[in-house]
Scaffold this active site. Structure first.
Site, PDB file in Angstrom:
ATOM      1  N   LYS A  51       6.171   1.284   1.490  1.00 11.83           N
ATOM      2  CA  LYS A  51       4.954   0.555   1.873  1.00 11.83           C
ATOM      3  C   LYS A  51       3.716   1.338   1.440  1.00 11.83           C
ATOM      4  O   LYS A  51       2.763   0.775   0.881  1.00 11.83           O
ATOM      5  CB  LYS A  51       4.942   0.317   3.396  1.00 11.83           C
ATOM      6  CG  LYS A  51       5.953  -0.739   3.818  1.00 11.83           C
ATOM      7  CD  LYS A  51       6.238  -0.729   5.317  1.00 11.83           C
ATOM      8  CE  LYS A  51       7.389  -1.688   5.619  1.00 11.83           C
ATOM      9  NZ  LYS A  51       7.914  -1.571   6.976  1.00 11.83           N
ATOM     10  N   GLN A  95       6.546   1.389  12.462  1.00 10.22           N
ATOM     11  CA  GLN A  95       7.889   1.192  11.927  1.00 10.22           C
ATOM     12  C   GLN A  95       8.916   1.177  13.056  1.00 10.22           C
ATOM     13  O   GLN A  95       8.956   2.082  13.882  1.00 10.22           O
ATOM     14  CB  GLN A  95       8.214   2.298  10.908  1.00 10.22           C
ATOM     15  CG  GLN A  95       9.532   2.107  10.184  1.00 10.22           C
ATOM     16  CD  GLN A  95       9.554   0.861   9.298  1.00 10.22           C
ATOM     17  OE1 GLN A  95       8.622   0.589   8.551  1.00 10.22           O
ATOM     18  NE2 GLN A  95      10.623   0.086   9.401  1.00 10.22           N
ATOM     19  N   ASP A 118       2.087  -6.979  11.033  1.00 10.65           N
ATOM     20  CA  ASP A 118       3.530  -7.176  11.149  1.00 10.65           C
ATOM     21  C   ASP A 118       3.836  -8.473  11.908  1.00 10.65           C
ATOM     22  O   ASP A 118       4.979  -8.925  11.940  1.00 10.65           O
ATOM     23  CB  ASP A 118       4.129  -5.983  11.916  1.00 10.65           C
ATOM     24  CG  ASP A 118       5.443  -5.535  11.341  1.00 10.65           C
ATOM     25  OD1 ASP A 118       5.814  -6.024  10.262  1.00 10.65           O
ATOM     26  OD2 ASP A 118       6.112  -4.694  11.979  1.00 10.65           O
TER      27      ASP A 118
END
Ligand code: NAD
Length: 293
Positions: A51, A95, A118
């Site tokens: 990412k 994450q 997200d």
């Protein structure tokens, strides 16, 4: 059989990002993404590195924050507060999975919904359910839907069976595909670990989506002739013929079903490529919304 590869579709998304980007840059803004990694999980580390690398490649501002697995809940929340307040950061991604001693729900709820690229904050999941376009959809399901749209696969009126009901993938994809937008208007069935007669349910699908987390779990019995198969699964299995000793496979037994499909996504090289692309798209959009473009 048509192979639906992720890379060319992800490139289309990146081209859109760069165009949007140019406009932002001209107005003096630079989209910024912060990715928070807690602990040393090798798969999580690899995702975070990918990412960060993609952000930099696109010319975006990227901040990688690595914290030890021993971090306390209060320290992690303080880090989120700091990123929420940072004007150079438009998107925040923590994450997952987090170490067991941390309260994941509380961490997600702490992220400013306007920076939750997200798409897992309750405000954004609510907007997803309400079909409010100002929200952010979770990246993997949004990527699956985009693959179908870009491949010219009609979803309206089609029977879609999604195997897996996680918020991250199955449940969110069900909301997207039953929605009224592009790549929606489908008749959606969500199957899961308690579904009876999975093979017969799955065979009812014009479009079958596998998000189970079990290597090659769906085989020829689950796929009707002419179906489209989207394989979200990413599973590492042992393979003595490889130098690394392992390889990645999906949740679908590709070799067993490919020939009977109208179209199918490969693993690797399918949905996985789309997740990061949609994250970048969400971050650019978060920046546009923040600056009112
Ligand atoms: P999860 O473990 O949270 O959910 C798995 C789902 O599968 C559950 O809802 C469960 O009910 C269902 N399930 C489990 N056993 C089943 C069975 N025997 N029959 C029917 N359903 C069953 O996993 P997840 O986070 O949704 O991820 C699913 C897969 O997708 C994993 O392989 C994961 O690695 C992969 N994934 C890929 C990406 C990507 O970028 N491509 C992103 C996220 C997840």
């Amino acid at each position: 059989m048509k192979l639906i590869e992720g890379a060319p579709i992800a490139e289309t998304v990146y081209r859109e990002c760069l165009a949007s980007f140019a406009e932002l840059k001209a107005a003096g803004h630079l989209p910024g993404l912060a990715v928070v990694l807690v602990g040393e999980d090798p798969a999580s580390k690899a995702y975070v590195a990918a990412k960060d690398a993609k952000c930099r490649e696109l010319g975006m501002h990227s901040v990688k924050i690595e914290k030890p697995a021993s971090i306390s809940q209060a320290e992690l929340l303080a880090e989120i507060d700091r990123l929420n307040a940072d004007p150079a950061i438009h998107g925040i991604l923590v994450q997952m999975p987090l170490p067991a001693h941390l309260d994941t729900d509380e961490v997600i709820r702490r992220i400013d919904p306007a920076k939750d690229v997200d798409g897992l904050h309750p405000v954004n999941l609510g907007k997803l359910a309400m079909e409010d376009p100002s929200g952010f959809a979770p990246c993997t399901p949004a990527g699956c839907q985009r693959m179908l749209v870009e491949s010219g696969i009609e979803t309206a009126g089609k029977n879609v069976v999604i195997v897996g009901r996680s918020l991250l993938v199955g449940k969110s994809l069900a909301l997207l595909m039953m929605g009224k937008g592009r790549g929606g208007n489908a008749t959606v069935t969500v199957a899961h670990s308690r579904t009876r007669g999975l093979a017969s349910v799955a065979r009812g699908a014009d479009i079958l989506v596998a998000a189970v987390g079990i290597p090659r779990y769906l085989g020829a019995d689950h796929v009707r002739e002419g179906a489209v198969v989207i394989d979200v699964g990413i599973n590492r299995i042992a393979d003595a013929s490889r130098k690394s000793g392992s390889r990645l496979v999906g949740d679908v037994d590709f070799d067993a079903v490919a020939e009977r499909c109208e179209a199918i996504t490969p693993v690797p090289g399918g949905v996985g490529k789309m997740t990061i692309a949609m994250l970048m798209a969400n971050t650019v959009r978060a920046c546009r919304m923040r600056v009112g473009l």
